[in-house]
Each structure stands twice: as C-alpha cells, then as structure tokens.
Motif scaffolding. Structure first.
Motif, PDB file in Angstrom:
ATOM      1  N   ILE A  96      32.734  48.940  42.003  1.00  0.00           N
ATOM      2  CA  ILE A  96      32.444  49.114  40.581  1.00  0.00           C
ATOM      3  C   ILE A  96      33.512  48.429  39.740  1.00  0.00           C
ATOM      4  N   ALA A  97      34.762  48.534  40.151  1.00  0.00           N
ATOM      5  CA  ALA A  97      35.853  47.919  39.383  1.00  0.00           C
ATOM      6  C   ALA A  97      35.675  46.408  39.286  1.00  0.00           C
ATOM      7  N   ASN A  98      35.281  45.777  40.385  1.00  0.00           N
ATOM      8  CA  ASN A  98      35.072  44.330  40.374  1.00  0.00           C
ATOM      9  C   ASN A  98      33.851  43.949  39.533  1.00  0.00           C
ATOM     10  N   LEU A  99      32.800  44.754  39.613  1.00  0.00           N
ATOM     11  CA  LEU A  99      31.617  44.501  38.795  1.00  0.00           C
ATOM     12  C   LEU A  99      31.968  44.622  37.322  1.00  0.00           C
ATOM     13  N   PHE A 100      32.706  45.660  36.976  1.00  0.00           N
ATOM     14  CA  PHE A 100      33.114  45.872  35.588  1.00  0.00           C
ATOM     15  C   PHE A 100      33.968  44.707  35.086  1.00  0.00           C
ATOM     16  N   ALA A 101      34.916  44.272  35.900  1.00  0.00           N
ATOM     17  CA  ALA A 101      35.790  43.160  35.507  1.00  0.00           C
ATOM     18  C   ALA A 101      34.988  41.876  35.353  1.00  0.00           C
ATOM     19  N   GLY A 102      34.019  41.668  36.241  1.00  0.00           N
ATOM     20  CA  GLY A 102      33.185  40.474  36.152  1.00  0.00           C
ATOM     21  C   GLY A 102      32.357  40.451  34.889  1.00  0.00           C
ATOM     22  N   VAL A 103      31.753  41.586  34.554  1.00  0.00           N
ATOM     23  CA  VAL A 103      30.939  41.682  33.342  1.00  0.00           C
ATOM     24  C   VAL A 103      31.812  41.529  32.096  1.00  0.00           C
ATOM     25  N   SER A 104      32.986  42.148  32.113  1.00  0.00           N
ATOM     26  CA  SER A 104      33.896  42.056  30.959  1.00  0.00           C
ATOM     27  C   SER A 104      34.322  40.615  30.707  1.00  0.00           C
ATOM     28  N   ASN A 105      34.681  39.910  31.774  1.00  0.00           N
ATOM     29  CA  ASN A 105      35.086  38.514  31.616  1.00  0.00           C
ATOM     30  C   ASN A 105      33.926  37.644  31.142  1.00  0.00           C
ATOM     31  N   LEU A 148      32.828  39.005  40.629  1.00  0.00           N
ATOM     32  CA  LEU A 148      31.472  39.341  41.060  1.00  0.00           C
ATOM     33  C   LEU A 148      31.246  38.986  42.529  1.00  0.00           C
ATOM     34  N   THR A 149      31.867  37.904  42.983  1.00  0.00           N
ATOM     35  CA  THR A 149      31.768  37.540  44.392  1.00  0.00           C
ATOM     36  C   THR A 149      32.421  38.614  45.253  1.00  0.00           C
ATOM     37  N   ARG A 150      33.557  39.108  44.790  1.00  0.00           N
ATOM     38  CA  ARG A 150      34.248  40.175  45.519  1.00  0.00           C
ATOM     39  C   ARG A 150      33.402  41.454  45.529  1.00  0.00           C
ATOM     40  N   ALA A 151      32.782  41.740  44.384  1.00  0.00           N
ATOM     41  CA  ALA A 151      31.911  42.920  44.305  1.00  0.00           C
ATOM     42  C   ALA A 151      30.733  42.783  45.264  1.00  0.00           C
ATOM     43  N   ASP A 152      30.189  41.582  45.357  1.00  0.00           N
ATOM     44  CA  ASP A 152      29.058  41.321  46.247  1.00  0.00           C
ATOM     45  C   ASP A 152      29.462  41.459  47.714  1.00  0.00           C
ATOM     46  N   GLN A 153      30.650  41.050  48.026  1.00  0.00           N
ATOM     47  CA  GLN A 153      31.141  41.178  49.401  1.00  0.00           C
ATOM     48  C   GLN A 153      31.310  42.640  49.794  1.00  0.00           C
ATOM     49  N   LEU A 154      31.683  43.473  48.835  1.00  0.00           N
ATOM     50  CA  LEU A 154      31.881  44.896  49.102  1.00  0.00           C
ATOM     51  C   LEU A 154      30.567  45.671  49.109  1.00  0.00           C
ATOM     52  N   ASN A 155      29.585  45.149  48.364  1.00  0.00           N
ATOM     53  CA  ASN A 155      28.271  45.796  48.286  1.00  0.00           C
ATOM     54  C   ASN A 155      27.221  44.706  48.155  1.00  0.00           C
ATOM     55  N   ASP A 156      26.746  44.229  49.278  1.00  0.00           N
ATOM     56  CA  ASP A 156      25.870  43.053  49.271  1.00  0.00           C
ATOM     57  C   ASP A 156      24.388  43.390  49.131  1.00  0.00           C
ATOM     58  N   GLU A 157      24.078  44.605  48.672  1.00  0.00           N
ATOM     59  CA  GLU A 157      22.692  44.972  48.417  1.00  0.00           C
ATOM     60  C   GLU A 157      22.527  45.563  47.022  1.00  0.00           C
ATOM     61  N   ASP A 158      23.289  45.049  46.087  1.00  0.00           N
ATOM     62  CA  ASP A 158      23.269  45.550  44.711  1.00  0.00           C
ATOM     63  C   ASP A 158      22.615  44.503  43.805  1.00  0.00           C
ATOM     64  N   ALA A 159      21.431  44.807  43.299  1.00  0.00           N
ATOM     65  CA  ALA A 159      20.702  43.866  42.445  1.00  0.00           C
ATOM     66  C   ALA A 159      21.438  43.594  41.139  1.00  0.00           C
ATOM     67  N   GLU A 160      22.168  44.583  40.644  1.00  0.00           N
ATOM     68  CA  GLU A 160      22.905  44.412  39.385  1.00  0.00           C
ATOM     69  C   GLU A 160      23.963  43.327  39.512  1.00  0.00           C
ATOM     70  N   ILE A 161      24.670  43.312  40.625  1.00  0.00           N
ATOM     71  CA  ILE A 161      25.696  42.287  40.846  1.00  0.00           C
ATOM     72  C   ILE A 161      25.056  40.901  40.864  1.00  0.00           C
ATOM     73  N   CYS A 162      23.941  40.791  41.557  1.00  0.00           N
ATOM     74  CA  CYS A 162      23.235  39.499  41.628  1.00  0.00           C
ATOM     75  C   CYS A 162      22.789  39.052  40.237  1.00  0.00           C
ATOM     76  N   ARG A 217      24.018  39.839  37.280  1.00  0.00           N
ATOM     77  CA  ARG A 217      25.169  39.441  36.460  1.00  0.00           C
ATOM     78  C   ARG A 217      25.720  38.084  36.903  1.00  0.00           C
ATOM     79  N   THR A 218      25.628  37.812  38.181  1.00  0.00           N
ATOM     80  CA  THR A 218      26.127  36.537  38.702  1.00  0.00           C
ATOM     81  C   THR A 218      25.268  35.376  38.221  1.00  0.00           C
ATOM     82  N   ILE A 219      23.981  35.594  38.070  1.00  0.00           N
ATOM     83  CA  ILE A 219      23.091  34.525  37.595  1.00  0.00           C
ATOM     84  C   ILE A 219      23.553  34.012  36.243  1.00  0.00           C
ATOM     85  N   ARG A 220      23.920  34.915  35.364  1.00  0.00           N
ATOM     86  CA  ARG A 220      24.367  34.491  34.033  1.00  0.00           C
ATOM     87  C   ARG A 220      25.646  33.657  34.105  1.00  0.00           C
ATOM     88  N   VAL A 221      26.547  34.061  34.974  1.00  0.00           N
ATOM     89  CA  VAL A 221      27.799  33.317  35.133  1.00  0.00           C
ATOM     90  C   VAL A 221      27.511  31.922  35.682  1.00  0.00           C
TER      91      VAL A 221
END
Length: 232
Positions: free
Chosen positions: A1-10, A45-59, A61-65
C-alpha cells in the motif's frame, strides 16, 4: 500500500507540474520535473506490483504513468490486460487505457472509439457506457485543439451545438450535456447536479473523474442515470 500511495502521489504531483497546457507550452523546468516525478512514480508502482502482482488498481495507475512517459502501446496494453484479468470491468483501468488511445496522446480517433465500443459491448457492465462518452468528448475536443473548427462546430446534430452553449449549465460539464443531446436529442432533462437521459437508461457515474484529463474535472459527482439495469 505504501508503494501504491507513493506512486499515485508522485503521479498527481507530476501532472500539477505539467499543468493542462499543451506540451509545447510547458516550460523546460516543469517538463523536467514532470518526467522525473513520473519516473519515480513508475518505480514505486513497479515495486508495488512485485509485492502484489494481482492488484488491478496498481495496473490501472501504472497505465497513466506509462501514458505520460510515452511508453509503447504493447507495454501499456499488457497492464490493461492484467487489470482486466483480475477485475474485468475495472473502470479506472478502462478509462486510463482509453485516455492513452486518444489522439492527443498515443492513439487516434479510430483507435479510441474502437476500444470504447468493443469494451462496452463485451464488458458486461452498463457502467462502461462512460467509455463511449469519454471517446465522443475527446474527439470533439481534439477537433478544437487541432483547429479543425468546421468539424468541431458540426460535430453534434443540427442546432445542438448552439443549444449547448447558448446558456450556462449549472454544475455540469458542457461535454456531459453535449453527450446527452448527441445521443438523445430533445429527450433530455438538465438540472443542477443531475442529467437524466430518458432515452439511454444507462447509469454513467457517481464517481470523481479528477484523475482524468482537465476536460473531465467538471464531471465530479454528476450522474447520467434513469432506472438503469445491468446488461446481463
């Protein structure tokens, strides 16, 4: 969650740095800050995906980046496909992929509409009608951005263009009204916070679209609805 939050914030900070200006009008300093923040967002977001590779939200958010970094379609589409495999009707993943396919980013008018029409037809959720709204709006705005004034003014049915802009529409995006008129003509009622289309019977949104392009900011907390039923 921390990595996802940081990715979205950035990512949010990156778009603040970029502003809503055209790329050619963004200052060099802001452009550099924008890219740097997006690259940092991608790392988180890449780090978040590595820790939880079945999270649609991470994917999603990554598309926008990836869009902001002008990544290739194959790479970007892989994140959309992953998100759709986890949650088939994940709205943000669909909207982010559609945004990537707009002509002002990495796609075209045709690619944008093809994606919207296909996903709505095959998605199994009436909420995905918003993809068609997005595509219609972006095509109309693209003609204006591209100084194709004749196409921009002739985009809607005869007389509808002047109706839409002849008086203020309180609390709603003009593009929202435009969609209603374009699809339902006069069979449409506008109010302060609700746009009810008695023709479509499709629920579109009670969602904040603030993560989208500036043209959609005004859609926040607006609804297109009327006794909507799922397409199943």
């Amino acid at each position: 969650i921390a990595n996802l939050f940081a990715g979205v914030s950035n990512t949010c900070l990156a778009w603040i740095a970029r502003t809503a200006k055209r790329a050619v009008d963004v200052s060099e300093d802001n452009a550099e800050r924008y890219i740097r923040l997006l690259e940092e967002a991608l790392e988180y977001l890449t780090r978040a995906d590595q820790l939880n590779d079945e999270d649609a939200e991470i994917c999603a958010r990554t598309i926008r980046v990836l869009m902001g970094l002008s990544a290739e379609e194959e790479q970007t589409l892989s994140y959309f496909n992953a998100a759709a495999s986890f949650i088939p009707n994940h709205l943000m993943a669909h909207l982010m992929m559609l945004n990537y396919l707009t002509p002002k980013w990495k796609g075209s008018v045709e690619a944008m509409h093809d994606f919207a029409n296909t996903r709505y037809a095959e998605g199994g959720s009436s909420l995905l009608i918003v993809l068609k709204l997005f595509a219609i709006t972006e095509e109309w705005l693209w003609y204006d951005m591209n100084d194709e004034n004749d196409k921009h003014k002739a985009f809607f049915k005869d007389g509808m263009y002047s109706i839409i802009f002849s008086k203020p529409i309180f609390g709603l995006s003009k593009t929202c009204a435009a969609f209603c008129f374009a699809t339902n003509g006069d069979d449409c009622t506008l109010s302060k916070n609700t746009l009810v289309s008695s023709g479509s019977r499709e629920i579109l949104a009670n969602i904040s679209f603030s993560f989208l392009t500036p043209s959609f900011f005004a859609f926040t907390n607006s609804i297109l609805s009327c006794d909507a039923k799922p397409k199943r």
